[in-house]
Enzyme design. Sequence first.
Site, PDB file in Angstrom:
ATOM      1  N   HIS A  43       0.686  -1.318  -0.105  1.00 34.91           N
ATOM      2  CA  HIS A  43       0.020   0.046   0.097  1.00 34.91           C
ATOM      3  C   HIS A  43       0.933   1.425   0.299  1.00 34.91           C
ATOM      4  CE1 HIS A  43      -3.856   2.236   1.391  1.00 34.91           C
ATOM      5  NE2 HIS A  43      -3.073   2.898   1.325  1.00 34.91           N
ATOM      6  N   HIS A  45       1.489   5.452  -1.771  1.00 31.37           N
ATOM      7  CA  HIS A  45       1.011   6.482  -2.733  1.00 31.37           C
ATOM      8  C   HIS A  45       2.010   7.030  -3.250  1.00 31.37           C
ATOM      9  CE1 HIS A  45      -3.241   6.700  -1.100  1.00 31.37           C
ATOM     10  NE2 HIS A  45      -2.530   6.133   0.004  1.00 31.37           N
ATOM     11  N   LYS A 128      -9.620  -0.243  -5.561  1.00 29.65           N
ATOM     12  CA  LYS A 128      -9.617   0.399  -4.235  1.00 29.65           C
ATOM     13  C   LYS A 128     -10.979   1.023  -4.166  1.00 29.65           C
ATOM     14  CE  LYS A 128      -7.957   2.049  -0.453  1.00 29.65           C
ATOM     15  NZ  LYS A 128      -6.853   2.818  -0.134  1.00 29.65           N
ATOM     16  N   HIS A 165     -10.481   1.157   1.860  1.00 27.57           N
ATOM     17  CA  HIS A 165     -10.317   2.361   3.127  1.00 27.57           C
ATOM     18  C   HIS A 165     -11.533   2.148   3.912  1.00 27.57           C
ATOM     19  CE1 HIS A 165      -8.643   6.217   4.672  1.00 27.57           C
ATOM     20  NE2 HIS A 165     -10.028   6.148   5.140  1.00 27.57           N
ATOM     21  N   HIS A 203      -4.713  -0.262   6.061  1.00 29.44           N
ATOM     22  CA  HIS A 203      -4.007   0.665   7.127  1.00 29.44           C
ATOM     23  C   HIS A 203      -4.850   0.472   8.257  1.00 29.44           C
ATOM     24  CE1 HIS A 203      -6.838   3.161   5.215  1.00 29.44           C
ATOM     25  NE2 HIS A 203      -6.126   3.505   4.255  1.00 29.44           N
ATOM     26  N   ASP A 276       1.135   2.757   3.313  1.00 29.47           N
ATOM     27  CA  ASP A 276       0.424   4.025   3.229  1.00 29.47           C
ATOM     28  C   ASP A 276       1.509   5.104   3.138  1.00 29.47           C
ATOM     29  OD1 ASP A 276      -1.733   5.392   2.610  1.00 29.47           O
ATOM     30  OD2 ASP A 276      -2.417   5.391   4.748  1.00 29.47           O
TER      31      ASP A 276
HETATM   32  O1  DOR Z   1      -3.452   9.774   5.512  1.00 30.28           O
HETATM   33  C1  DOR Z   1      -3.797   9.443   4.431  1.00 30.28           C
HETATM   34  N1  DOR Z   1      -3.248   9.847   3.245  1.00 30.28           N
HETATM   35  N2  DOR Z   1      -4.665   8.388   4.294  1.00 30.28           N
HETATM   36  C2  DOR Z   1      -5.138   8.041   3.146  1.00 30.28           C
HETATM   37  O2  DOR Z   1      -6.143   6.996   2.912  1.00 30.28           O
HETATM   38  C3  DOR Z   1      -4.817   8.593   2.018  1.00 30.28           C
HETATM   39  C4  DOR Z   1      -3.576   9.058   2.177  1.00 30.28           C
HETATM   40  C5  DOR Z   1      -3.142  10.267   1.064  1.00 30.28           C
HETATM   41  O3  DOR Z   1      -3.167  10.019  -0.101  1.00 30.28           O
HETATM   42  O4  DOR Z   1      -2.615  11.223   1.242  1.00 30.28           O
HETATM   43 ZN    ZN Z   2      -3.553   4.779   1.245  1.00 28.81          ZN
END
Ligand code: DOR
Ligand code: ZN
Length: 373
Positions: A43, A45, A128, A165, A203, A276
């Site tokens: 997981h 980003h 997702k 999520h 998460h 995450d």
């Molecule tokens: O804290 C987070 N940031 N939780 C998420 O689910 C998304 C992530 C983000 O993309 O910034």
């Molecule tokens: Zn995430």
Amino acid sequence: MPHLIRSCEGLITYLFQGIYDIQSSVVILPMNEITITRPDDWHAHFRDNELLKETVSASARQFSRSIVMPNLTPPVVNAKMAKAYEARILAARPEGSDFTPLVTLYLTNVTTTDDIKDAKEQGILAAKLYPAGATTNSSSGVNDIEKMYPVFEVMAKNKMLLLIHGEVTDGEIDIFDREKVFIERYLEDIVKSFPDLKVVLEHITTKDAVDFVKGSSPNVAATLTPQHLMLNRNDLLVGGVKPHYYCLPILKRNTHQKALREAVISGSTKFFLGTDSAPHMKDQKESACGCAGCYSAPAALELYTQVFDELNALDKLEGFTSHHGADFYGLPRNTQKVTLVREAWTIPNELEVVGSRVIVPFWAGNKVTWRLK
Ligand code: DOR
Ligand code: ZN
């Protein structure tokens, strides 16, 4: 030979600094080096364009593969967009890197069963589910989860994983209860209605989630982040708000943190690494309305190792970081190894990423007790 060494033979290399107590067969000095199968991040980003150079390099340093979240603007809602995003990530890899991004699909109110079949044909493993408004870039997410059931059915048939999520967005529900209520209101029914659907509750932050996952079928698993293992809501709020510890789902009370820490060292194959890691620019975190997300990728593996070490459970690290996730996704385990050494270092206060803009990495300015060789 002490039982601790014998039981890990063939898996982990233990190098001892000193002696052990022969009479009790108990190791009394800590190991200083650990070699494990190269891990994956289930997981992450990466964001897009000019940020990819930073995010992809940071993950590729430690991980062989990352499940890449699709919450871009606009979101990655079909196979064509996902493959184009994958190409941009591949182009941003450091020279010579064999790092593999596993891109995912973003489910919306208008996702069709054909979108799923098409994505599966293109090799996309997972989609997702963001409840609309739950987190960063989730405004295109799903408003009515039950309306997605035909899509879930086709996902199950096509062996595509559902990544969730798990928070309700109902304004009536306290932010600290949103995960628990999501499980009761939606998740219990999803897993009951689609027993063949593989579901990852992403998460997780509560004992409720740990118990739910443990009590569910082998098709239900969860990822855990470094920040939820290392911190609780006191760390976020006592003595002043710490914007760099603000993420969603929000950090919970210490009893939940304890349950998460117990889960990862339990050896259960249902729990695996998912950072995450979610970068936001420093000014967007340190703001009157700060963004949610911790950029943990630069030191994620070292931080997880530190947690397992604190819990005297380094023998459980490799399963969590390198085996359970691959097995759950039905992918081969990595064959390469990585070595971590016990060596203290300090995470930089800031990383310069785009022009003069900076990101404050998770655990900035703090010590980490392990270093990836
Ligand atoms: O804290 C987070 N940031 N939780 C998420 O689910 C998304 C992530 C983000 O993309 O910034
Ligand atoms: Zn995430």
